[in-house]
Design a protein around this motif. Structure first.
Motif, PDB file in Angstrom:
ATOM      1  N   PRO A 197     133.616  44.673  72.474  1.00  0.00           N
ATOM      2  CA  PRO A 197     132.461  45.326  72.992  1.00  0.00           C
ATOM      3  C   PRO A 197     131.314  45.174  72.454  1.00  0.00           C
ATOM      4  N   SER A 198     131.522  44.875  70.758  1.00  0.00           N
ATOM      5  CA  SER A 198     130.219  44.731  70.363  1.00  0.00           C
ATOM      6  C   SER A 198     129.999  43.134  70.440  1.00  0.00           C
ATOM      7  N   VAL A 199     130.456  42.353  70.847  1.00  0.00           N
ATOM      8  CA  VAL A 199     130.191  40.759  71.338  1.00  0.00           C
ATOM      9  C   VAL A 199     130.225  40.428  72.347  1.00  0.00           C
ATOM     10  N   ARG A 200     130.109  41.704  73.271  1.00  0.00           N
ATOM     11  CA  ARG A 200     130.216  41.156  74.427  1.00  0.00           C
ATOM     12  C   ARG A 200     129.424  40.736  75.994  1.00  0.00           C
ATOM     13  N   PRO A 201     129.006  39.760  76.341  1.00  0.00           N
ATOM     14  CA  PRO A 201     127.379  39.429  77.131  1.00  0.00           C
ATOM     15  C   PRO A 201     127.850  40.286  78.042  1.00  0.00           C
ATOM     16  N   ALA A 202     126.626  40.621  78.450  1.00  0.00           N
ATOM     17  CA  ALA A 202     126.463  42.103  79.502  1.00  0.00           C
ATOM     18  C   ALA A 202     126.824  42.299  80.770  1.00  0.00           C
ATOM     19  N   ARG A 203     127.071  42.325  81.144  1.00  0.00           N
ATOM     20  CA  ARG A 203     127.602  42.611  82.736  1.00  0.00           C
ATOM     21  C   ARG A 203     126.263  43.084  83.821  1.00  0.00           C
ATOM     22  N   TYR A 204     125.795  42.326  85.234  1.00  0.00           N
ATOM     23  CA  TYR A 204     124.266  43.402  85.588  1.00  0.00           C
ATOM     24  C   TYR A 204     124.983  42.792  86.644  1.00  0.00           C
ATOM     25  N   THR A 205     124.712  44.414  88.057  1.00  0.00           N
ATOM     26  CA  THR A 205     124.817  44.260  89.642  1.00  0.00           C
ATOM     27  C   THR A 205     124.391  44.225  90.617  1.00  0.00           C
ATOM     28  N   LEU A 206     123.529  43.989  91.721  1.00  0.00           N
ATOM     29  CA  LEU A 206     122.497  44.153  92.001  1.00  0.00           C
ATOM     30  C   LEU A 206     123.511  44.354  93.394  1.00  0.00           C
ATOM     31  N   SER A 207     122.853  45.911  93.891  1.00  0.00           N
ATOM     32  CA  SER A 207     123.945  46.195  94.763  1.00  0.00           C
ATOM     33  C   SER A 207     122.081  45.849  95.776  1.00  0.00           C
ATOM     34  N   LEU A 208     123.190  45.307  97.337  1.00  0.00           N
ATOM     35  CA  LEU A 208     121.962  45.047  98.472  1.00  0.00           C
ATOM     36  C   LEU A 208     121.909  46.341  99.924  1.00  0.00           C
ATOM     37  N   LEU A 209     121.209  46.387  99.988  1.00  0.00           N
ATOM     38  CA  LEU A 209     121.254  47.435 101.109  1.00  0.00           C
ATOM     39  C   LEU A 209     121.513  49.071 100.830  1.00  0.00           C
ATOM     40  N   THR A 210     122.631  49.119 100.224  1.00  0.00           N
ATOM     41  CA  THR A 210     122.996  49.825 100.113  1.00  0.00           C
ATOM     42  C   THR A 210     123.696  49.918  97.941  1.00  0.00           C
ATOM     43  N   LEU A 211     123.809  51.461  97.981  1.00  0.00           N
ATOM     44  CA  LEU A 211     124.646  51.748  96.504  1.00  0.00           C
ATOM     45  C   LEU A 211     126.497  51.991  97.032  1.00  0.00           C
ATOM     46  N   LYS A 212     127.430  50.943  96.654  1.00  0.00           N
ATOM     47  CA  LYS A 212     128.740  51.191  96.777  1.00  0.00           C
ATOM     48  C   LYS A 212     129.385  52.301  96.332  1.00  0.00           C
ATOM     49  N   PRO A 213     130.360  52.999  96.653  1.00  0.00           N
ATOM     50  CA  PRO A 213     131.281  54.061  96.006  1.00  0.00           C
ATOM     51  C   PRO A 213     131.989  53.223  94.605  1.00  0.00           C
ATOM     52  N   GLY A 214     132.699  52.099  95.426  1.00  0.00           N
ATOM     53  CA  GLY A 214     133.141  51.472  94.474  1.00  0.00           C
ATOM     54  C   GLY A 214     132.782  50.363  92.981  1.00  0.00           C
ATOM     55  N   LEU A 215     131.325  50.503  92.420  1.00  0.00           N
ATOM     56  CA  LEU A 215     130.937  51.066  91.072  1.00  0.00           C
ATOM     57  C   LEU A 215     130.669  51.781  90.996  1.00  0.00           C
ATOM     58  N   PHE A 216     131.317  52.906  91.412  1.00  0.00           N
ATOM     59  CA  PHE A 216     131.026  53.763  89.835  1.00  0.00           C
ATOM     60  C   PHE A 216     132.554  55.228  89.881  1.00  0.00           C
ATOM     61  N   THR A 217     133.925  54.265  89.867  1.00  0.00           N
ATOM     62  CA  THR A 217     135.001  54.829  90.222  1.00  0.00           C
ATOM     63  C   THR A 217     135.735  53.736  90.064  1.00  0.00           C
ATOM     64  N   ALA A 218     136.951  54.106  89.571  1.00  0.00           N
ATOM     65  CA  ALA A 218     138.452  53.034  88.834  1.00  0.00           C
ATOM     66  C   ALA A 218     137.226  51.935  88.411  1.00  0.00           C
ATOM     67  N   ALA A 219     138.347  50.971  88.033  1.00  0.00           N
ATOM     68  CA  ALA A 219     137.159  49.865  87.745  1.00  0.00           C
ATOM     69  C   ALA A 219     135.860  49.485  87.340  1.00  0.00           C
ATOM     70  N   GLY A 220     135.775  50.321  88.669  1.00  0.00           N
ATOM     71  CA  GLY A 220     133.913  49.367  89.266  1.00  0.00           C
ATOM     72  C   GLY A 220     133.073  49.399  88.172  1.00  0.00           C
ATOM     73  N   ARG A 221     133.144  50.940  87.272  1.00  0.00           N
ATOM     74  CA  ARG A 221     131.927  50.501  86.825  1.00  0.00           C
ATOM     75  C   ARG A 221     132.149  49.444  85.099  1.00  0.00           C
ATOM     76  N   ASP A 222     133.590  49.683  84.816  1.00  0.00           N
ATOM     77  CA  ASP A 222     133.097  48.541  83.367  1.00  0.00           C
ATOM     78  C   ASP A 222     133.003  47.629  84.156  1.00  0.00           C
ATOM     79  N   ALA A 223     133.421  46.790  85.010  1.00  0.00           N
ATOM     80  CA  ALA A 223     132.951  45.731  86.379  1.00  0.00           C
ATOM     81  C   ALA A 223     131.631  45.393  86.434  1.00  0.00           C
ATOM     82  N   ALA A 224     130.859  46.170  86.926  1.00  0.00           N
ATOM     83  CA  ALA A 224     129.873  46.570  87.295  1.00  0.00           C
ATOM     84  C   ALA A 224     128.627  46.414  86.334  1.00  0.00           C
ATOM     85  N   GLY A 225     128.580  47.308  85.021  1.00  0.00           N
ATOM     86  CA  GLY A 225     127.859  46.882  83.853  1.00  0.00           C
ATOM     87  C   GLY A 225     126.737  47.748  84.532  1.00  0.00           C
TER      88      GLY A 225
END
Length: 519
Positions: free
Chosen positions: A194-222
């Protein structure tokens, strides 16, 4: 366009709702409009996130998500960036909008390549426009091997030295569940260092999706951003809500301890019973209820009266279980209850005015249909009840495996709420709060500091304090979960967060931060 923070609630729309909005908007707009808006939004955010990037590598899939990436490529090339595109599509088979964006990228002079540039640096940027919302991670969906070129692009994105901006969703993530589809998950943890990981960003289009905020989503979406592309949700109801902070609730000067209710904690099997002392769990729940604002906290440890006082917390009032006036109390039952709690549950379930069920109370109910029926009956009688299971406890209650619960956390929480006729709090990354006939909520706060023994007991006590003060079950649960995670989010770096420390900070936050930033 705006950045999503924990400071305000947000509506979340699943894949079906998003597609309905997209189709309705496309029917009223000139052709190619939504993709042009999407590509422009992606380019705009890319320039803001990586203003000094010289090279931008864009991995584009064969569909419309790839088309968004192609459109962004044209804008970025015209903005003076060196844009390298790996496109997995072909002009003669691409959707019409994506084909038009390919032509625009061609005209802008982007560079085409089968692989990412070898010299990407942390100052450059990668854009993930491979798959979008078309992925299903259902365990019952047929597993199909991903094409070789797609796998290569995904590996390159997962291990890139440069930050990654995902278009709509990190590729392979199910928009509804937050789980990766088979064969598309990262081979190793996304951020092993984590101390050296490149940043992760997600631009959600039209709507926000539930999967961005639960399960593996939070780590993956940044860090998540959203752009509605000028298409309001209108009459499309949300599939879930992202929780926001509680409204300030100052205490009236003319109030007293009775104003804020009594919490009784029933749990904490003694060491003598089986050699497995768990009194600490009950004391943690009691401490959390105390610091969370309860007027009085009574403690009925299941230790045969061995402990009569907590010298470090003399405010806690120890009671025998048979001395509790359950009809007048908010009861938190099960924390460290072991096998001893089973004998208390029939009375707890039938007599308690308000009730939080955790840990061994849940495990016992899962094995006894008669106790399940008593929980259901509480809802029928208008008695407030909140279940606070972690995924394995939820699996036992539902007759599933923990993996099946995690595969669809929103669905599992809704199922718990429906089957037990009460509020269910499914703990984990992106805790889900569900109630019968109500849109569920996903909590945006919290981090891995909470992955330590006793923090669940603390949460149960915090929910109990909210119920005792008069909040509805759903509100008490949502606000406790939010505050519980918020404490971890604001915890000083380098200082261990123990459950005891968490409990001592369970009161309302004095500072909730600024409002959501806009770009």
């Amino acid at each position: 366009m705006y950045r999503i923070t924990a400071q305000q609630p947000q509506p979340l729309h699943d894949t079906a709702a998003t597609r309905r909005l997209e189709q309705a908007a496309a029917a009223t707009l000139p052709p190619h409009t939504l993709m042009q808006r999407a590509g422009k939004a992606v380019a705009r955010l890319a320039l803001a996130l990586a203003p000094h990037a010289r090279t931008v590598w864009i991995a584009c899939g064969p569909g419309n998500n790839g088309g968004d990436g192609l459109e962004a490529a044209a804008h970025l090339q015209r903005a003076g960036r060196q844009v390298v595109v790996t496109w997995l599509g072909q002009p003669d088979t691409a959707p019409a909008d994506a084909r038009a964006s390919w032509s625009r990228a061609q005209a802008a002079g982007v560079q085409w390549a089968d692989a990412p540039p070898a010299d990407l640096t942390p100052h450059d940027l990668c854009i993930d426009a491979l798959l979008g919302i078309g992925v299903c991670a259902s365990p019952t969906a047929p597993a199909r091997p991903a094409p070789v070129r797609l796998q290569a692009c995904l590996r390159a994105l997962h291990h890139a030295a440069a930050p990654v901006l995902a278009v709509d969703l990190p590729s392979g993530l199910d928009a509804d569940t937050g789980q990766f589809a088979p064969g598309l998950a990262p081979e190793t943890p996304l951020h092993p260092t984590p101390s050296v990981r490149p940043a992760r960003y997600t631009l959600s289009l039209l709507t926000l999706k539930p999967g961005l905020f639960t399960a593996a989503g939070r780590d993956a979406a940044g860090q998540v951003w959203c752009d509605d592309l000028g298409v309001p949700a209108g009459n499309e109801p949300p599939s879930a809500w992202l929780c926001g902070p509680a409204a300030p609730a100052p205490r009236a000067h003319a109030s007293h301890k009775g104003t804020y209710g009594d919490v009784a904690v029933v749990g904490g099997e003694g060491l003598a019973a089986r050699g497995l002392g768990m009194a600490g769990a009950g004391l943690l729940a009691a401490s959390a209820a105390l610091h969370g604002g309860a007027g009085r906290v009574l403690v009925a440890l299941l230790d045969q009266g061995h402990q009569e006082i907590d010298p470090l917390q003399p405010e806690l009032m120890f009671r025998r279980f048979d001395a509790l006036a359950l009809e007048q109390l908010t009861v938190v039952c099960g924390c460290g209850g072991g096998q001893a709690v089973a004998a208390m549950l029939p009375e707890v379930l039938t007599r308690s005015a308000r009730l939080v069920l955790d840990a061994d109370a849940l495990n016992t109910i899962a094995n006894q249909a008669a106790l399940h029926a008593l929980v259901v009956a509480r809802g029928q009688h208008g008695q407030s009840t909140v279940l606070t299971p972690h995924p394995l406890e939820a699996a036992r209650l539902l007759g599933l495996t923990a993996a099946e619960v995690q595969a669809d956390r929103l669905g599992a929480a809704r199922q718990l709420a429906a089957q037990f006729n009460c509020v269910a709090v499914l703990k984990g990354s992106g805790t889900v709060i569900a109630a019968p006939d109500r849109i569920p909520a996903i909590n945006p706060t919290g981090n891995a500091r909470l992955a330590t023994a006793g923090t669940g007991d603390v949460l149960a006590g915090m929910v109990g304090a909210g119920l005792a003060a008069g909040a509805s079950s759903f509100r008490a649960a949502s606000e406790a979960v939010y505050r519980h995670g918020q404490i971890a989010d604001h915890w000083p770096a380098g200082r261990a967060l123990t459950a005891s420390e968490l409990a001592r900070h369970a009161g309302p936050a004095e500072h909730l931060g600024s409002t959501a930033a806009s770009l």
